[in-house]
Design a protein around this motif. Structure first.
Motif, PDB file in Angstrom:
ATOM      1  N   LYS A 123      24.042  18.374  -9.886  1.00  0.00           N
ATOM      2  CA  LYS A 123      24.667  17.103  -9.489  1.00  0.00           C
ATOM      3  C   LYS A 123      23.860  16.359  -8.427  1.00  0.00           C
ATOM      4  O   LYS A 123      23.958  15.142  -8.327  1.00  0.00           O
ATOM      5  N   THR A 124      23.113  17.102  -7.602  1.00  0.00           N
ATOM      6  CA  THR A 124      22.444  16.487  -6.452  1.00  0.00           C
ATOM      7  C   THR A 124      21.004  16.966  -6.362  1.00  0.00           C
ATOM      8  O   THR A 124      20.615  17.648  -5.421  1.00  0.00           O
ATOM      9  N   GLU A 125      20.230  16.619  -7.333  1.00  0.00           N
ATOM     10  CA  GLU A 125      18.840  17.065  -7.393  1.00  0.00           C
ATOM     11  C   GLU A 125      18.020  16.511  -6.230  1.00  0.00           C
ATOM     12  O   GLU A 125      18.225  15.385  -5.790  1.00  0.00           O
ATOM     13  N   GLY A 126      17.102  17.337  -5.758  1.00  0.00           N
ATOM     14  CA  GLY A 126      16.185  16.884  -4.727  1.00  0.00           C
ATOM     15  C   GLY A 126      16.709  17.031  -3.316  1.00  0.00           C
ATOM     16  O   GLY A 126      16.192  16.425  -2.397  1.00  0.00           O
ATOM     17  N   VAL A 127      17.733  17.844  -3.114  1.00  0.00           N
ATOM     18  CA  VAL A 127      18.289  18.038  -1.779  1.00  0.00           C
ATOM     19  C   VAL A 127      17.498  19.094  -1.025  1.00  0.00           C
ATOM     20  O   VAL A 127      16.772  19.893  -1.616  1.00  0.00           O
ATOM     21  N   SER A 128      17.687  19.125   0.278  1.00  0.00           N
ATOM     22  CA  SER A 128      17.073  20.154   1.112  1.00  0.00           C
ATOM     23  C   SER A 128      17.940  21.410   1.078  1.00  0.00           C
ATOM     24  O   SER A 128      19.122  21.357   0.703  1.00  0.00           O
ATOM     25  N   GLN A 129      17.375  22.519   1.516  1.00  0.00           N
ATOM     26  CA  GLN A 129      18.135  23.762   1.589  1.00  0.00           C
ATOM     27  C   GLN A 129      19.287  23.623   2.574  1.00  0.00           C
ATOM     28  O   GLN A 129      20.384  24.109   2.334  1.00  0.00           O
ATOM     29  N   LYS A 130      19.048  22.910   3.663  1.00  0.00           N
ATOM     30  CA  LYS A 130      20.101  22.701   4.661  1.00  0.00           C
ATOM     31  C   LYS A 130      21.274  21.939   4.049  1.00  0.00           C
ATOM     32  O   LYS A 130      22.434  22.315   4.209  1.00  0.00           O
ATOM     33  N   ARG A 131      20.972  20.865   3.330  1.00  0.00           N
ATOM     34  CA  ARG A 131      22.037  20.063   2.703  1.00  0.00           C
ATOM     35  C   ARG A 131      22.763  20.873   1.631  1.00  0.00           C
ATOM     36  O   ARG A 131      23.986  20.802   1.505  1.00  0.00           O
ATOM     37  N   LEU A 132      22.008  21.658   0.866  1.00  0.00           N
ATOM     38  CA  LEU A 132      22.620  22.491  -0.166  1.00  0.00           C
ATOM     39  C   LEU A 132      23.568  23.512   0.458  1.00  0.00           C
ATOM     40  O   LEU A 132      24.653  23.762  -0.070  1.00  0.00           O
ATOM     41  N   ALA A 133      23.187  24.063   1.596  1.00  0.00           N
ATOM     42  CA  ALA A 133      24.060  25.003   2.306  1.00  0.00           C
ATOM     43  C   ALA A 133      25.361  24.311   2.715  1.00  0.00           C
ATOM     44  O   ALA A 133      26.441  24.880   2.578  1.00  0.00           O
ATOM     45  N   GLU A 134      25.251  23.078   3.192  1.00  0.00           N
ATOM     46  CA  GLU A 134      26.447  22.321   3.578  1.00  0.00           C
ATOM     47  C   GLU A 134      27.337  22.060   2.360  1.00  0.00           C
ATOM     48  O   GLU A 134      28.560  22.223   2.421  1.00  0.00           O
ATOM     49  N   LEU A 135      26.732  21.649   1.260  1.00  0.00           N
ATOM     50  CA  LEU A 135      27.492  21.315   0.059  1.00  0.00           C
ATOM     51  C   LEU A 135      28.206  22.528  -0.547  1.00  0.00           C
ATOM     52  O   LEU A 135      29.270  22.389  -1.152  1.00  0.00           O
ATOM     53  N   THR A 136      27.612  23.704  -0.396  1.00  0.00           N
ATOM     54  CA  THR A 136      28.198  24.914  -0.983  1.00  0.00           C
ATOM     55  C   THR A 136      28.955  25.759   0.036  1.00  0.00           C
ATOM     56  O   THR A 136      29.428  26.847  -0.290  1.00  0.00           O
ATOM     57  N   GLU A 137      29.077  25.251   1.272  1.00  0.00           N
ATOM     58  CA  GLU A 137      29.826  25.946   2.319  1.00  0.00           C
ATOM     59  C   GLU A 137      29.256  27.332   2.608  1.00  0.00           C
ATOM     60  O   GLU A 137      30.001  28.297   2.791  1.00  0.00           O
ATOM     61  N   ARG A 138      27.919  27.426   2.654  1.00  0.00           N
ATOM     62  CA  ARG A 138      27.250  28.688   2.962  1.00  0.00           C
ATOM     63  C   ARG A 138      26.229  28.458   4.055  1.00  0.00           C
ATOM     64  O   ARG A 138      25.792  27.332   4.277  1.00  0.00           O
ATOM     65  N   ASP A 139      25.799  29.544   4.697  1.00  0.00           N
ATOM     66  CA  ASP A 139      24.749  29.386   5.703  1.00  0.00           C
ATOM     67  C   ASP A 139      23.390  29.301   4.999  1.00  0.00           C
ATOM     68  O   ASP A 139      23.248  29.725   3.842  1.00  0.00           O
ATOM     69  N   GLN A 140      22.404  28.749   5.698  1.00  0.00           N
ATOM     70  CA  GLN A 140      21.093  28.509   5.099  1.00  0.00           C
ATOM     71  C   GLN A 140      20.405  29.804   4.652  1.00  0.00           C
ATOM     72  O   GLN A 140      19.717  29.810   3.629  1.00  0.00           O
ATOM     73  N   THR A 141      20.601  30.878   5.402  1.00  0.00           N
ATOM     74  CA  THR A 141      19.973  32.150   5.041  1.00  0.00           C
ATOM     75  C   THR A 141      20.495  32.649   3.698  1.00  0.00           C
ATOM     76  O   THR A 141      19.722  33.066   2.837  1.00  0.00           O
ATOM     77  N   THR A 142      21.804  32.589   3.529  1.00  0.00           N
ATOM     78  CA  THR A 142      22.413  33.019   2.268  1.00  0.00           C
ATOM     79  C   THR A 142      21.933  32.153   1.121  1.00  0.00           C
ATOM     80  O   THR A 142      21.572  32.665   0.049  1.00  0.00           O
ATOM     81  N   VAL A 143      21.903  30.841   1.320  1.00  0.00           N
ATOM     82  CA  VAL A 143      21.427  29.928   0.277  1.00  0.00           C
ATOM     83  C   VAL A 143      19.962  30.219  -0.040  1.00  0.00           C
ATOM     84  O   VAL A 143      19.550  30.204  -1.200  1.00  0.00           O
ATOM     85  N   GLY A 144      19.175  30.532   0.987  1.00  0.00           N
ATOM     86  CA  GLY A 144      17.764  30.857   0.775  1.00  0.00           C
ATOM     87  C   GLY A 144      17.597  32.064  -0.125  1.00  0.00           C
ATOM     88  O   GLY A 144      16.748  32.071  -1.033  1.00  0.00           O
ATOM     89  N   LYS A 145      18.413  33.092   0.081  1.00  0.00           N
ATOM     90  CA  LYS A 145      18.343  34.296  -0.756  1.00  0.00           C
ATOM     91  C   LYS A 145      18.757  33.988  -2.195  1.00  0.00           C
ATOM     92  O   LYS A 145      18.154  34.479  -3.143  1.00  0.00           O
ATOM     93  N   ILE A 146      19.799  33.184  -2.335  1.00  0.00           N
ATOM     94  CA  ILE A 146      20.247  32.791  -3.680  1.00  0.00           C
ATOM     95  C   ILE A 146      19.148  31.983  -4.370  1.00  0.00           C
ATOM     96  O   ILE A 146      18.840  32.210  -5.545  1.00  0.00           O
ATOM     97  N   LEU A 147      18.553  31.047  -3.638  1.00  0.00           N
ATOM     98  CA  LEU A 147      17.484  30.218  -4.208  1.00  0.00           C
ATOM     99  C   LEU A 147      16.293  31.057  -4.642  1.00  0.00           C
ATOM    100  O   LEU A 147      15.704  30.807  -5.702  1.00  0.00           O
ATOM    101  N   ASP A 148      15.918  32.042  -3.831  1.00  0.00           N
ATOM    102  CA  ASP A 148      14.794  32.913  -4.200  1.00  0.00           C
ATOM    103  C   ASP A 148      15.038  33.560  -5.559  1.00  0.00           C
ATOM    104  O   ASP A 148      14.128  33.630  -6.394  1.00  0.00           O
ATOM    105  N   LYS A 149      16.266  34.009  -5.799  1.00  0.00           N
ATOM    106  CA  LYS A 149      16.599  34.635  -7.087  1.00  0.00           C
ATOM    107  C   LYS A 149      16.570  33.613  -8.223  1.00  0.00           C
ATOM    108  O   LYS A 149      16.081  33.896  -9.320  1.00  0.00           O
ATOM    109  N   LEU A 150      17.076  32.402  -7.953  1.00  0.00           N
ATOM    110  CA  LEU A 150      17.086  31.360  -8.988  1.00  0.00           C
ATOM    111  C   LEU A 150      15.667  30.888  -9.296  1.00  0.00           C
ATOM    112  O   LEU A 150      15.353  30.566 -10.447  1.00  0.00           O
TER     113      LEU A 150
END
Length: 143
Positions: A48-75
């Motif tokens: 839905k929101t292509e081109g966002v930063s990891q920080k913004r993605l963390a805000e949108l998914t209600e997660r901390d940046q570290t957790t989002v970073g780990k999820i992103l690494d897997k994706l």
């Protein structure tokens, strides 16, 4: 619904129990696609929101940046998401869902809709709308 649930009015317990039951069902559905619900939520947000930063993605998914970073690494390892330099700021990184990610999202989405329909079984459309409105209001009250 059994009588033992009718007497329980502890909001935290009711929300937690319902969330965990929904998450277990979603996990079963997504496991055949090789994703977790957490990975899917990040993938879905990127659809839905292509081109966002990891920080913004963390805000949108209600997660901390570290957790989002780990999820992103897997994706990224699964070639569902890519990182690219932001053309307006070379230090910044933008996250982009790949064609493979979009295709997988499109495959999983109908199954999740079926799960939602199963979850709302026996409720009128107006009850579902009221329920969603009430949950969002409660979230706003706590945010």
């Amino acid at each position: 619904m059994s009588d033992k649930y009718m007497d329980n009015k502890e909001l935290g317990l009711i929300l937690s129990r319902t969330y965990l039951a929904f998450k277990r069902a979603a996990t079963r559905q997504m496991s055949s696609f090789g994703l977790t619900p957490e990975q899917f939520s990040v993938l879905s947000e990127l659809s839905k929101t292509e081109g966002v930063s990891q920080k913004r993605l963390a805000e949108l998914t209600e997660r901390d940046q570290t957790t989002v970073g780990k999820i992103l690494d897997k994706l990224i390892k699964k070639e569902l998401v890519s990182r690219s330099a932001d053309p307006s700021d070379r230090r910044a990184v933008r996250l982009i869902i790949t064609r493979k990610g979009l295709d997988l999202h499109a495959q999983i989405w109908p199954e999740l809709e079926q799960l939602e329909n199963q979850t709302y079984k026996g409720l009128k459309e107006s009850e579902v709308e009221s329920f969603i409105h009430i949950l969002n209001k409660m979230y706003d009250n706590l945010s």
